[in-house]
Design a protein around this motif. Sequence first.
Motif, PDB file in Angstrom:
ATOM      1  N   THR A 179       0.828  -1.191   0.000  1.00 54.52           N
ATOM      2  CA  THR A 179       0.000   0.000   0.000  1.00 54.52           C
ATOM      3  C   THR A 179       0.869   1.250   0.000  1.00 54.52           C
ATOM      4  O   THR A 179       0.375   2.340   0.161  1.00 54.52           O
ATOM      5  CB  THR A 179      -0.976   0.018   1.192  1.00 54.52           C
ATOM      6  N   ARG A 180       2.166   1.064  -0.172  1.00 51.33           N
ATOM      7  CA  ARG A 180       3.019   2.246  -0.333  1.00 51.33           C
ATOM      8  C   ARG A 180       3.087   2.554  -1.835  1.00 51.33           C
ATOM      9  O   ARG A 180       3.105   1.646  -2.658  1.00 51.33           O
ATOM     10  CB  ARG A 180       4.402   2.040   0.267  1.00 51.33           C
ATOM     11  N   PRO A 181       3.086   3.818  -2.190  1.00 55.92           N
ATOM     12  CA  PRO A 181       3.067   4.172  -3.606  1.00 55.92           C
ATOM     13  C   PRO A 181       4.364   3.771  -4.316  1.00 55.92           C
ATOM     14  O   PRO A 181       5.451   3.894  -3.745  1.00 55.92           O
ATOM     15  CB  PRO A 181       2.886   5.682  -3.598  1.00 55.92           C
ATOM     16  N   THR A 182       4.228   3.284  -5.531  1.00 58.22           N
ATOM     17  CA  THR A 182       5.381   2.820  -6.300  1.00 58.22           C
ATOM     18  C   THR A 182       5.522   3.524  -7.644  1.00 58.22           C
ATOM     19  O   THR A 182       6.510   3.315  -8.334  1.00 58.22           O
ATOM     20  CB  THR A 182       5.274   1.308  -6.568  1.00 58.22           C
ATOM     21  N   GLY A 183       4.539   4.316  -8.024  1.00 66.37           N
ATOM     22  CA  GLY A 183       4.529   4.928  -9.348  1.00 66.37           C
ATOM     23  C   GLY A 183       5.613   5.977  -9.536  1.00 66.37           C
ATOM     24  O   GLY A 183       6.066   6.613  -8.589  1.00 66.37           O
ATOM     25  N   ARG A 184       6.003   6.107 -10.801  1.00 62.70           N
ATOM     26  CA  ARG A 184       6.962   7.138 -11.208  1.00 62.70           C
ATOM     27  C   ARG A 184       6.338   7.945 -12.334  1.00 62.70           C
ATOM     28  O   ARG A 184       5.556   7.410 -13.117  1.00 62.70           O
ATOM     29  CB  ARG A 184       8.251   6.498 -11.712  1.00 62.70           C
ATOM     30  N   LEU A 185       6.689   9.205 -12.418  1.00 65.87           N
ATOM     31  CA  LEU A 185       6.215  10.065 -13.492  1.00 65.87           C
ATOM     32  C   LEU A 185       7.398  10.419 -14.370  1.00 65.87           C
ATOM     33  O   LEU A 185       8.390  10.976 -13.891  1.00 65.87           O
ATOM     34  CB  LEU A 185       5.565  11.329 -12.923  1.00 65.87           C
ATOM     35  N   TYR A 193       1.485  11.834  -2.220  1.00 66.03           N
ATOM     36  CA  TYR A 193       2.626  11.337  -2.976  1.00 66.03           C
ATOM     37  C   TYR A 193       2.449  11.588  -4.467  1.00 66.03           C
ATOM     38  O   TYR A 193       3.324  12.134  -5.143  1.00 66.03           O
ATOM     39  CB  TYR A 193       2.824   9.825  -2.710  1.00 66.03           C
ATOM     40  N   TYR A 194       1.293  11.189  -4.982  1.00 64.24           N
ATOM     41  CA  TYR A 194       1.069  11.328  -6.430  1.00 64.24           C
ATOM     42  C   TYR A 194       0.884  12.785  -6.846  1.00 64.24           C
ATOM     43  O   TYR A 194       1.373  13.183  -7.898  1.00 64.24           O
ATOM     44  CB  TYR A 194      -0.102  10.442  -6.873  1.00 64.24           C
ATOM     45  N   ALA A 195       0.220  13.570  -6.051  1.00 64.33           N
ATOM     46  CA  ALA A 195       0.063  14.987  -6.374  1.00 64.33           C
ATOM     47  C   ALA A 195       1.425  15.666  -6.455  1.00 64.33           C
ATOM     48  O   ALA A 195       1.657  16.517  -7.321  1.00 64.33           O
ATOM     49  CB  ALA A 195      -0.828  15.672  -5.354  1.00 64.33           C
ATOM     50  N   ASN A 196       2.345  15.267  -5.572  1.00 62.26           N
ATOM     51  CA  ASN A 196       3.687  15.860  -5.575  1.00 62.26           C
ATOM     52  C   ASN A 196       4.532  15.428  -6.773  1.00 62.26           C
ATOM     53  O   ASN A 196       5.492  16.118  -7.115  1.00 62.26           O
ATOM     54  CB  ASN A 196       4.419  15.536  -4.274  1.00 62.26           C
TER      55      ASN A 196
END
Length: 165
Positions: A3-9, A160-163
């Motif tokens: 449940t920890r975010p793993t995505g990269r932009l 996390y994702y907004a940042n």
Amino acid sequence: MTTRPTGRLLGTDTGHDLVLTRTYRAPIEDVWASLTESERTARWYGPWTGEAGPGRNIKVQMSFEEGAPWTEMHIDACEPPRRLQISATDDMGAWLLEVELTERDGVTEFRFVQHLTDDKLGMLGQIGPGWEYYLDMFEAARTGADRPEFSDYYPAQEEYYANLA
């Protein structure tokens, strides 16, 4: 599952790519089947109907969304068992999604990419946690584990994702 975010932009010539990766100790053909066979997609995303193939449209039920709506998706590319690219348009705009699978020594890497235009960056705080949830649903469906709860992802991962944007 995590449940920890793993995505990269990642920046691209046309916008940005949101990339999430998972690995499975399974043959690529089995992971592909979990991604593409309606009976198996029903376990983690929703079933689909229609005649699948590049350039064709299918209808997909989003079983785990409120009201379990059906949406039309276009198959832009299908290269079994390595690559699937689909697109859809709904009330939130256009969506371009791609999955690439690679296998090495009995381990299959699942690389999910959502190609984002700049107008979608403001939605990343909602988009990212949603894909984390669905990819963990994919894993639970494959392993027989309990399904995750969306509340473990959103709003916990929103910042996390907004940042990233």
